[in-house]
Motif scaffolding. Structure first.
Motif, mmCIF file in Angstrom:
data_model
loop_
_atom_site.group_PDB
_atom_site.id
_atom_site.type_symbol
_atom_site.label_atom_id
_atom_site.label_comp_id
_atom_site.label_asym_id
_atom_site.label_seq_id
_atom_site.Cartn_x
_atom_site.Cartn_y
_atom_site.Cartn_z
ATOM 1 N N PRO A 1 8.780 9.929 -2.257
ATOM 2 C CA PRO A 1 8.569 9.388 -3.616
ATOM 3 C C PRO A 1 9.141 7.976 -3.744
ATOM 4 C CG PRO A 1 9.530 11.606 -3.702
ATOM 5 C CD PRO A 1 9.606 11.151 -2.269
ATOM 6 N N LEU A 2 8.469 7.161 -4.550
ATOM 7 C CA LEU A 2 8.962 5.802 -4.801
ATOM 8 C C LEU A 2 10.210 5.808 -5.687
ATOM 9 C CD1 LEU A 2 6.022 3.309 -5.477
ATOM 10 C CD2 LEU A 2 7.841 3.108 -3.791
ATOM 11 N N ASN A 3 10.259 6.737 -6.625
ATOM 12 C CA ASN A 3 11.400 6.832 -7.552
ATOM 13 C C ASN A 3 11.699 5.498 -8.234
ATOM 14 O OD1 ASN A 3 11.957 9.610 -7.208
ATOM 15 N ND2 ASN A 3 13.087 9.200 -5.318
ATOM 16 N N GLY A 4 10.643 4.871 -8.750
ATOM 17 C CA GLY A 4 10.815 3.658 -9.544
ATOM 18 C C GLY A 4 10.910 2.370 -8.760
ATOM 19 N N ARG A 5 10.877 2.434 -7.441
ATOM 20 C CA ARG A 5 10.951 1.197 -6.654
ATOM 21 C C ARG A 5 9.684 0.366 -6.809
ATOM 22 N NH1 ARG A 5 12.294 3.542 -0.841
ATOM 23 N NH2 ARG A 5 11.312 5.368 -1.789
ATOM 24 N N GLN A 6 9.852 -0.936 -6.719
ATOM 25 C CA GLN A 6 8.710 -1.843 -6.754
ATOM 26 C C GLN A 6 8.377 -2.284 -5.332
ATOM 27 O OE1 GLN A 6 6.698 -2.981 -9.481
ATOM 28 N NE2 GLN A 6 5.513 -3.531 -7.666
ATOM 29 N N VAL A 7 7.093 -2.285 -5.016
ATOM 30 C CA VAL A 7 6.622 -2.795 -3.720
ATOM 31 C C VAL A 7 6.040 -4.176 -3.958
ATOM 32 C CG1 VAL A 7 5.094 -2.428 -1.760
ATOM 33 C CG2 VAL A 7 6.136 -0.461 -2.922
ATOM 34 N N PHE A 8 6.453 -5.133 -3.158
ATOM 35 C CA PHE A 8 6.003 -6.516 -3.316
ATOM 36 C C PHE A 8 5.029 -6.882 -2.198
ATOM 37 C CE2 PHE A 8 10.200 -6.109 -5.196
ATOM 38 C CZ PHE A 8 9.997 -6.651 -6.465
ATOM 39 N N ARG A 9 4.236 -7.896 -2.461
ATOM 40 C CA ARG A 9 3.278 -8.381 -1.466
ATOM 41 C C ARG A 9 3.420 -9.893 -1.328
ATOM 42 N NH1 ARG A 9 -0.125 -7.622 -6.076
ATOM 43 N NH2 ARG A 9 -1.009 -9.614 -6.764
ATOM 44 N N SER A 10 3.143 -10.370 -0.130
ATOM 45 C CA SER A 10 3.139 -11.816 0.084
ATOM 46 C C SER A 10 1.868 -12.394 -0.532
ATOM 47 C CB SER A 10 3.195 -12.117 1.584
ATOM 48 O OG SER A 10 2.033 -11.614 2.228
ATOM 49 N N GLY A 11 1.837 -13.697 -0.670
ATOM 50 C CA GLY A 11 0.701 -14.331 -1.335
ATOM 51 C C GLY A 11 -0.627 -14.043 -0.685
ATOM 52 N N GLY A 12 -0.656 -13.974 0.651
ATOM 53 C CA GLY A 12 -1.914 -13.776 1.361
ATOM 54 C C GLY A 12 -2.504 -12.391 1.227
ATOM 55 N N ALA A 13 -1.669 -11.401 0.947
ATOM 56 C CA ALA A 13 -2.145 -10.019 0.967
ATOM 57 C C ALA A 13 -3.248 -9.768 -0.044
ATOM 58 C CB ALA A 13 -0.984 -9.057 0.728
ATOM 59 N N VAL A 14 -3.054 -10.241 -1.275
ATOM 60 C CA VAL A 14 -4.060 -9.987 -2.309
ATOM 61 C C VAL A 14 -5.295 -10.848 -2.084
ATOM 62 C CG1 VAL A 14 -3.234 -11.697 -3.992
ATOM 63 C CG2 VAL A 14 -4.396 -9.631 -4.790
ATOM 64 N N ILE A 15 -5.111 -12.051 -1.512
ATOM 65 C CA ILE A 15 -6.260 -12.925 -1.230
ATOM 66 C C ILE A 15 -7.171 -12.262 -0.209
ATOM 67 C CG2 ILE A 15 -6.946 -15.138 -0.213
ATOM 68 C CD1 ILE A 15 -4.315 -16.291 -1.344
ATOM 69 N N LEU A 16 -6.560 -11.708 0.828
ATOM 70 C CA LEU A 16 -7.339 -11.042 1.872
ATOM 71 C C LEU A 16 -8.085 -9.848 1.295
ATOM 72 C CD1 LEU A 16 -8.104 -10.786 4.853
ATOM 73 C CD2 LEU A 16 -6.107 -9.338 5.169
ATOM 74 N N ALA A 17 -7.384 -9.052 0.492
ATOM 75 C CA ALA A 17 -8.015 -7.880 -0.100
ATOM 76 C C ALA A 17 -9.172 -8.290 -0.995
ATOM 77 C CB ALA A 17 -6.982 -7.084 -0.891
#
Length: 328
Positions: free
Chosen positions: A293-309
């Motif tokens: 479980p994440l239990n409230g943790r935030q996962v971050f992404r580098s700038g390129g990750a969303v561009i590629l997606a």
């Protein structure tokens, strides 16, 4: 193995020489003792190893042997890409001495294969608080090339996952580093099935033939960390979160980085890992911990990750539109 008193109780129960009231008292204790014998206080194991013949703590019982394994910030996790947050601090990494060759020893440690690395290769930037030096790398895999990665992306489990373990540059041993909440940084890489063999992995694949049994080890021909992972220019898209070791003691002292671009291996190369043996001679398969479980943790992404997606989605939409516009 049943104790003498357990055998006596079973005989009395079978002969009908225990009253109904006594049965109500004895049976729960007897069943509980059998459960303890079966799941027992033995070593930890993966789900693929568990059986009553092998008394070990499977992943859902790891906390019985290591209390930290029921912590709130455990690894691995499933990364839901649409819920990640872009972090401008997640800049490209600086890899130093990753190209330097070394002659390591690869070992079947009974849970995976592991290679110790001279403390010469370091990684910095990439949003890390300081520089970290490589200590070892190991892998997690499925069954003959089937799903086997520890982390998943939008629920997708890859065939295998590589972990390059680093500790802060000023520490001299991993145990000390694990006492620091940010003492360890692990770089995680996924694998994908390829139609052709990845010859850069020949030193690893060829060595596996010599270490099929637990505690087997052999020297590798000279190799570098750089040859195991994608080219540096292809390592700018990644995810980041705070978590733990994925094996007991599950210490929550790890900065996780998971790179988006997978490493290609052929099906034949992937299958060689499943020829290794656990210490009980069972086939070494399914060497991954289920997602936590994440239990409230935030996962971050580098700038390129969303561009590629986004570009992948755009290309898919264009291809669909072109397909629909073609005459039958």
């Amino acid at each position: 193995m049943r104790s003498h008193w357990q055998k006596q109780v079973i005989v009395l129960l079978c002969l009908g020489r225990v009253s109904a009231n006594m049965q109500q008292l004895i049976l729960p204790a007897l069943l509980a003792s059998f459960w303890t014998l079966c799941t027992g206080a033995g070593d930890w194991c993966y789900q693929s190893q568990f059986s009553c013949d092998h008394q070990c703590n499977a992943p859902d019982k790891w906390n019985h042997a290591h209390s930290d394994c029921e912590g709130k910030y455990q690894s691995p996790i499933n990364i839901v890409t649409r819920k990640t947050s872009k972090d401008e601090r997640l800049t490209p990494f600086q890899f130093d001495n990753y190209q330097q060759t070394f002659r390591g020893t690869i070992k079947n440690n009974g849970h995976s294969v592991q290679v110790g690395v001279p403390h010469l290769s370091t990684v910095s930037d990439g949003g890390l608080p300081t520089s970290y030096k490589a200590v070892q790398f190991h892998l997690h895999w499925g069954d003959n090339g089937g799903p086997g990665s520890e982390h998943t992306i939008d629920g997708e489990q890859y065939p295998m996952e590589l972990h390059i373990v680093h500790m802060k540059h000023h520490y001299t041993d991993l145990i000390t580093a694990l006492s620091d909440p940010e003492g360890v940084a692990v770089l995680g890489f996924f694998y994908e099935r390829s139609n052709s063999a990845n010859r850069k992995y020949d030193p690893i694949i060829n060595a596996l033939q010599s270490i099929k049994a637990t505690n087997g080890n052999t020297s590798l021909i000279p190799m570098s960390l750089a040859q195991l992972i994608p080219a540096e220019q292809n390592l700018t898209t990644y995810y980041r979160y705070k978590g733990s070791l994925t094996t007991p003691g599950c210490t929550e002292a790890v900065i996780w980085t998971l790179f988006e671009n997978p490493i290609p291996l052929s099906m034949a190369q992937l299958r060689v890992f499943s020829e290794l043996k656990f210490h009980d001679e069972k086939q070494m398969v399914g060497t991954f911990r289920p997602v936590q479980p994440l239990n409230g943790r935030q996962v971050f992404r580098s700038g390129g990750a969303v561009i590629l997606a986004s570009s992948v989605l755009l290309m898919a939409a264009i291809a669909t539109a072109l397909g629909l516009s073609q005459p039958n």
